[in-house]
Design a protein around this motif. Structure first.
Motif, mmCIF file in Angstrom:
data_model
loop_
_atom_site.group_PDB
_atom_site.id
_atom_site.type_symbol
_atom_site.label_atom_id
_atom_site.label_comp_id
_atom_site.label_asym_id
_atom_site.label_seq_id
_atom_site.Cartn_x
_atom_site.Cartn_y
_atom_site.Cartn_z
ATOM 1 N N ARG A 284 0.984 -1.258 -0.230
ATOM 2 C CA ARG A 284 -0.464 -0.252 -0.143
ATOM 3 C C ARG A 284 0.893 1.345 -0.067
ATOM 4 O O ARG A 284 0.761 2.408 -0.659
ATOM 5 C CB ARG A 284 -0.854 0.065 1.256
ATOM 6 C CG ARG A 284 -1.524 1.075 1.273
ATOM 7 C CD ARG A 284 -3.005 0.960 2.556
ATOM 8 N NE ARG A 284 -3.179 2.313 3.265
ATOM 9 C CZ ARG A 284 -4.716 2.645 3.836
ATOM 10 N NH1 ARG A 284 -4.951 1.198 4.434
ATOM 11 N NH2 ARG A 284 -4.476 3.536 4.415
ATOM 12 N N ALA A 285 1.860 1.163 0.967
ATOM 13 C CA ALA A 285 2.077 2.359 0.873
ATOM 14 C C ALA A 285 3.344 2.343 -0.935
ATOM 15 O O ALA A 285 3.822 3.896 -1.010
ATOM 16 C CB ALA A 285 4.595 2.034 1.554
ATOM 17 N N GLN A 286 4.005 1.901 -1.877
ATOM 18 C CA GLN A 286 4.374 1.562 -2.515
ATOM 19 C C GLN A 286 3.364 2.354 -3.446
ATOM 20 O O GLN A 286 3.863 2.977 -4.310
ATOM 21 C CB GLN A 286 5.517 0.847 -2.857
ATOM 22 C CG GLN A 286 6.485 0.167 -1.719
ATOM 23 C CD GLN A 286 7.314 -1.333 -3.036
ATOM 24 O OE1 GLN A 286 5.936 -2.176 -2.214
ATOM 25 N NE2 GLN A 286 8.195 -1.838 -2.235
ATOM 26 N N LEU A 287 2.741 1.695 -3.442
ATOM 27 C CA LEU A 287 0.965 2.351 -4.083
ATOM 28 C C LEU A 287 0.642 3.509 -4.448
ATOM 29 O O LEU A 287 0.439 4.354 -4.532
ATOM 30 C CB LEU A 287 -0.136 1.960 -4.300
ATOM 31 C CG LEU A 287 0.023 -0.013 -4.876
ATOM 32 C CD1 LEU A 287 -1.315 -0.493 -4.868
ATOM 33 C CD2 LEU A 287 0.034 0.216 -6.192
ATOM 34 N N GLN A 288 0.593 3.938 -3.032
ATOM 35 C CA GLN A 288 0.266 5.357 -2.445
ATOM 36 C C GLN A 288 1.644 6.725 -2.914
ATOM 37 O O GLN A 288 1.389 7.508 -3.374
ATOM 38 C CB GLN A 288 0.578 5.912 -1.266
ATOM 39 C CG GLN A 288 -0.063 6.849 -0.423
ATOM 40 C CD GLN A 288 0.648 7.987 -0.001
ATOM 41 O OE1 GLN A 288 2.061 7.493 -0.064
ATOM 42 N NE2 GLN A 288 0.754 9.207 0.107
ATOM 43 N N ALA A 289 2.334 5.614 -2.705
ATOM 44 C CA ALA A 289 3.875 6.478 -3.267
ATOM 45 C C ALA A 289 4.181 7.331 -4.449
ATOM 46 O O ALA A 289 3.869 7.691 -5.458
ATOM 47 C CB ALA A 289 5.457 6.236 -2.397
ATOM 48 N N ALA A 290 3.516 5.915 -5.934
ATOM 49 C CA ALA A 290 4.082 6.072 -6.752
ATOM 50 C C ALA A 290 2.529 6.720 -7.631
ATOM 51 O O ALA A 290 2.890 7.570 -8.280
ATOM 52 C CB ALA A 290 3.561 4.200 -7.410
ATOM 53 N N VAL A 291 1.560 6.957 -7.008
ATOM 54 C CA VAL A 291 0.691 7.506 -7.137
ATOM 55 C C VAL A 291 0.673 8.838 -7.025
ATOM 56 O O VAL A 291 0.100 10.130 -8.233
ATOM 57 C CB VAL A 291 -0.900 7.460 -6.459
ATOM 58 C CG1 VAL A 291 -1.998 7.924 -6.794
ATOM 59 C CG2 VAL A 291 -1.503 6.080 -6.752
ATOM 60 N N TYR A 292 0.407 9.771 -5.692
ATOM 61 C CA TYR A 292 1.501 10.686 -5.511
ATOM 62 C C TYR A 292 1.928 11.506 -6.508
ATOM 63 O O TYR A 292 1.871 12.620 -6.476
ATOM 64 C CB TYR A 292 1.292 10.503 -4.065
ATOM 65 C CG TYR A 292 2.823 11.792 -3.518
ATOM 66 C CD1 TYR A 292 1.509 12.947 -2.602
ATOM 67 C CD2 TYR A 292 3.715 11.791 -3.291
ATOM 68 C CE1 TYR A 292 1.293 13.790 -2.276
ATOM 69 C CE2 TYR A 292 4.130 13.477 -2.965
ATOM 70 C CZ TYR A 292 3.018 14.394 -2.194
ATOM 71 O OH TYR A 292 3.419 15.303 -1.424
ATOM 72 N N ALA A 293 3.715 10.129 -6.901
ATOM 73 C CA ALA A 293 4.339 11.075 -7.814
ATOM 74 C C ALA A 293 4.111 11.316 -9.159
ATOM 75 O O ALA A 293 4.404 12.177 -8.957
ATOM 76 C CB ALA A 293 6.127 10.079 -7.306
ATOM 77 N N ALA A 294 3.106 10.235 -8.911
ATOM 78 C CA ALA A 294 2.446 10.985 -10.558
ATOM 79 C C ALA A 294 1.357 12.065 -10.611
ATOM 80 O O ALA A 294 1.420 12.845 -11.696
ATOM 81 C CB ALA A 294 1.388 9.622 -10.928
ATOM 82 N N ILE A 295 0.856 11.635 -9.870
ATOM 83 C CA ILE A 295 -0.087 13.468 -9.458
ATOM 84 C C ILE A 295 0.677 15.177 -9.011
ATOM 85 O O ILE A 295 0.338 15.797 -10.535
ATOM 86 C CB ILE A 295 -0.866 13.238 -8.471
ATOM 87 C CG1 ILE A 295 -1.993 12.587 -8.565
ATOM 88 C CG2 ILE A 295 -1.422 14.630 -8.033
ATOM 89 C CD1 ILE A 295 -2.561 12.059 -7.296
ATOM 90 N N LEU A 296 2.247 14.723 -9.459
ATOM 91 C CA LEU A 296 2.772 16.080 -8.507
ATOM 92 C C LEU A 296 3.325 16.262 -10.443
ATOM 93 O O LEU A 296 3.273 17.177 -10.541
ATOM 94 C CB LEU A 296 3.426 15.461 -7.438
ATOM 95 C CG LEU A 296 3.090 15.694 -6.312
ATOM 96 C CD1 LEU A 296 4.613 15.510 -5.073
ATOM 97 C CD2 LEU A 296 3.006 17.626 -6.105
ATOM 98 N N GLU A 297 4.161 15.091 -10.500
ATOM 99 C CA GLU A 297 4.421 15.198 -11.972
ATOM 100 C C GLU A 297 3.496 16.143 -13.425
ATOM 101 O O GLU A 297 4.305 16.811 -13.959
ATOM 102 C CB GLU A 297 5.940 14.458 -12.508
ATOM 103 C CG GLU A 297 6.455 14.248 -13.408
ATOM 104 C CD GLU A 297 7.037 12.614 -14.053
ATOM 105 O OE1 GLU A 297 7.041 12.875 -14.756
ATOM 106 O OE2 GLU A 297 6.504 11.649 -13.263
ATOM 107 N N GLN A 298 2.507 14.643 -13.181
ATOM 108 C CA GLN A 298 1.644 14.905 -14.646
ATOM 109 C C GLN A 298 1.036 16.222 -14.816
ATOM 110 O O GLN A 298 0.474 17.360 -14.981
ATOM 111 C CB GLN A 298 0.983 14.259 -14.274
ATOM 112 C CG GLN A 298 1.638 12.318 -14.194
ATOM 113 C CD GLN A 298 2.695 12.603 -16.007
ATOM 114 O OE1 GLN A 298 2.040 13.221 -17.199
ATOM 115 N NE2 GLN A 298 3.896 12.481 -16.090
ATOM 116 N N PHE A 299 0.691 16.644 -13.413
ATOM 117 C CA PHE A 299 0.039 17.552 -13.464
ATOM 118 C C PHE A 299 0.842 19.285 -13.201
ATOM 119 O O PHE A 299 -0.088 19.922 -13.686
ATOM 120 C CB PHE A 299 -1.108 18.163 -11.734
ATOM 121 C CG PHE A 299 -2.676 17.259 -11.990
ATOM 122 C CD1 PHE A 299 -3.548 17.380 -13.080
ATOM 123 C CD2 PHE A 299 -2.091 16.283 -11.055
ATOM 124 C CE1 PHE A 299 -3.828 16.125 -12.813
ATOM 125 C CE2 PHE A 299 -3.908 15.208 -11.091
ATOM 126 C CZ PHE A 299 -4.608 15.417 -11.952
#
Length: 372
Positions: A284-299
C-alpha cells in the motif's frame, strides 16, 4: 476473414469499434463495455433500429476495433476518434452542431427568456448554457412558463390581458399592476432553478404529474413528465458546463481483473496520463507513493503546457461530450477518485494531498478485495 467471422471473433472486452464501407472509409465509431455483444446487436434482432441505424448497417462491409482496459477509457477514446475522423454516420446521428443558450434579456422594463444560438458579448445579459439540444431547451421553458403561469400570449402588450390569461396560463403581467411584482418573483425563482440553487419548480412539475396520474388524467401526466424530464436534462447540462469551466485536476483509480489497478489523471475534460499498477507487486505504501508522484509530476506538466496558451480552454461540442462522460463516471464510478484543489499542487505541495492520496489508494484496494 469476412465480416461475419470478424464479428464472432470480437473479444468480450471494453473498446471502440470502427465501421467501414466498401471503399474502406470509416463511417461510424462506437464504444462498448463488451465489444462482441454490442457489435452483434447491429446485425441481430434489429427490428427496433432507427432508420439511420438501418441505413448504416446496409453500408457496413468491414470493421476494426481498439481495446481499452476500462469502459471509461472506451468512452473517452470514442470521443477522441470522432473528433479526429468525423465519421459520416456519427454526424448524422448527432444533433446540429450549433449550441443553444437561454438568455435573460430586458424588454420594456420586463425580464424575458430568449433561446438563441449566441449568448451575446460577455456581460451583455445573464445566460445559461451551452446546451446541445434546442428542442429540450424549448420544451423545458414551455413547461416552466406554463406551470408558473407566465406563458403570456402578448408579452409586449401593456394594459390589456392576453388570451392565455383567460386560459389560466398567464397571471396577468400583460395587464400591469401587482401582477408585475409577482412576475419578478417568479423570474427570480426560474433563474435560481437554472443556476442550480433552487429546484422547487422542478418539484412542482413532478407534483403536477403525480396529481394528474391520481385523477387518471394520463395525457396531462405524460405532458408534465416530459416537462420535468426536459428540466432535469437542462440542470444536468448546466452542471456539466460548470464542471467543464472549473478545469479540475482529477485522479482516478479503477480496479481491474486480477491484481491490476488503472491510474487515470484528468485535467479539465482531457485524460493527461494513464498507467497500470499491480497491487501484488507493490504494498500500500508503494502504491501511495507511485500515485502521489504521478499526480505531482503530471499536473505540473499540464499546468506548464496550459500557460503556453495552447487553446485547451476552448469549450466546444467534443469538450462538452468529454466532460459529460467524466462527470457521469465520477457520479456513478466503480472506482475511486479525488478532485484535487489547485492550492494542493503548489510548491511545496499541500500536506493534505498525501493523506487524500492514501485514502484514494485504500478505497481502491478495498474495492478490489470486494470484487474477488
Amino acid at each position: 476473414m469476412n465480416l461475419t467471422e470478424k464479428v464472432h471473433s470480437l473479444p468480450l472486452s471494453p473498446g471502440v469499434y470502427l465501421m467501414k464501407d466498401s471503399l474502406g472509409n470509416i463511417i461510424y465509431v462506437g464504444k462498448a463495455k463488451r465489444l462482441r455483444k454490442r457489435v452483434q446487436s447491429y446485425f441481430y434482432n434489429n427490428k427496433g433500429h432507427s432508420p439511420k441505424v438501418v441505413q448504416l448497417v446496409r453500408q457496413i462491409r468491414d470493421l476494426e476495433y481498439r481495446l481499452t482496459d476500462t469502459e471509461f477509457e472506451a468512452f473517452m477514446l470514442e470521443c477522441q476518434l470522432i473528433k479526429e475522423m468525423k465519421p459520416m454516420y456519427n454526424r448524422k446521428m448527432k444533433n446540429p452542431l450549433a449550441y443553444s443558450y437561454i438568455s435573460v434579456r430586458e424588454d420594456k422594463g420586463r425580464r424575458q427568456f430568449e433561446v438563441s444560438y449566441d449568448p451575446g458579448p460577455p456581460g451583455a445579459s445573464l445566460h445559461f448554457g451551452p446546451y446541445t439540444s434546442r428542442s429540450t431547451v424549448e420544451r423545458a421553458l414551455q413547461g416552466i412558463k406554463e406551470s408558473q403561469r407566465i406563458l403570456c400570449s402578448s408579452p409586449n402588450a401593456r394594459g390589456s390581458l392576453c388570451l392565455n390569461h383567460s386560459l389560466g396560463l398567464c397571471l396577468g403581467m400583460c395587464g400591469g399592476g401587482a401582477a408585475l411584482e409577482a412576475y419578478d418573483v417568479i423570474m427570480d425563482r426560474i433563474i435560481a432553478l437554472l443556476d442550480g440553487r433552487d429546484t422547487g419548480i422542478l418539484s412542482d412539475l413532478e407534483q403536477r404529474m403525480a396529481e394528474a396520474a391520481e385523477r387518471f388524467d394520463f395525457e396531462a401526466a405524460v405532458k408534465y413528465r416530459d416537462y420535468a424530464g426536459a428540466v432535469q436534462a437542462l440542470l444536468q447540462k448546466e452542471k456539466v458546463s460548470r464542471f467543464t469551466g472549473e478545469n479540475n485536476s482529477i485522479a482516478v483509480l479503477e480496479p481491474m481483473a486480477g491484481d491490476r489497478i488503472k491510474l487515470i489523471l484528468i485535467k479539465g475534460a482531457q485524460i493527461i496520463y494513464r498507467a497500470t499498477l499491480h497491487s501484488q507487486q507493490m504494498d500500500r505504501a508503494q502504491l501511495q507513493a507511485a500515485v502521489y508522484a504521478a499526480i505531482l509530476e503530471q499536473f505540473a506538466a499540464a499546468a506548464a503546457a496550459g500557460s503556453a496558451g495552447d487553446g485547451a480552454g476552448t469549450i466546444n461540442r467534443h469538450t462538452i461530450d468529454e466532460a459529460q462522460i467524466i462527470y457521469s463516471y465520477l457520479k456513478s464510478s466503480s472506482g475511486s477518485y479525488l478532485i484535487i484543489p489547485p492550492e494542493w499542487l503548489g510548491s511545496p505541495p499541500e500536506p493534505l494531498l498525501e493523506g487524500a492520496v492514501d485514502k484514494l489508494v485504500a478505497g481502491c484496494l478495498e474495492q478490489q478485495e470486494d470484487a474477488e
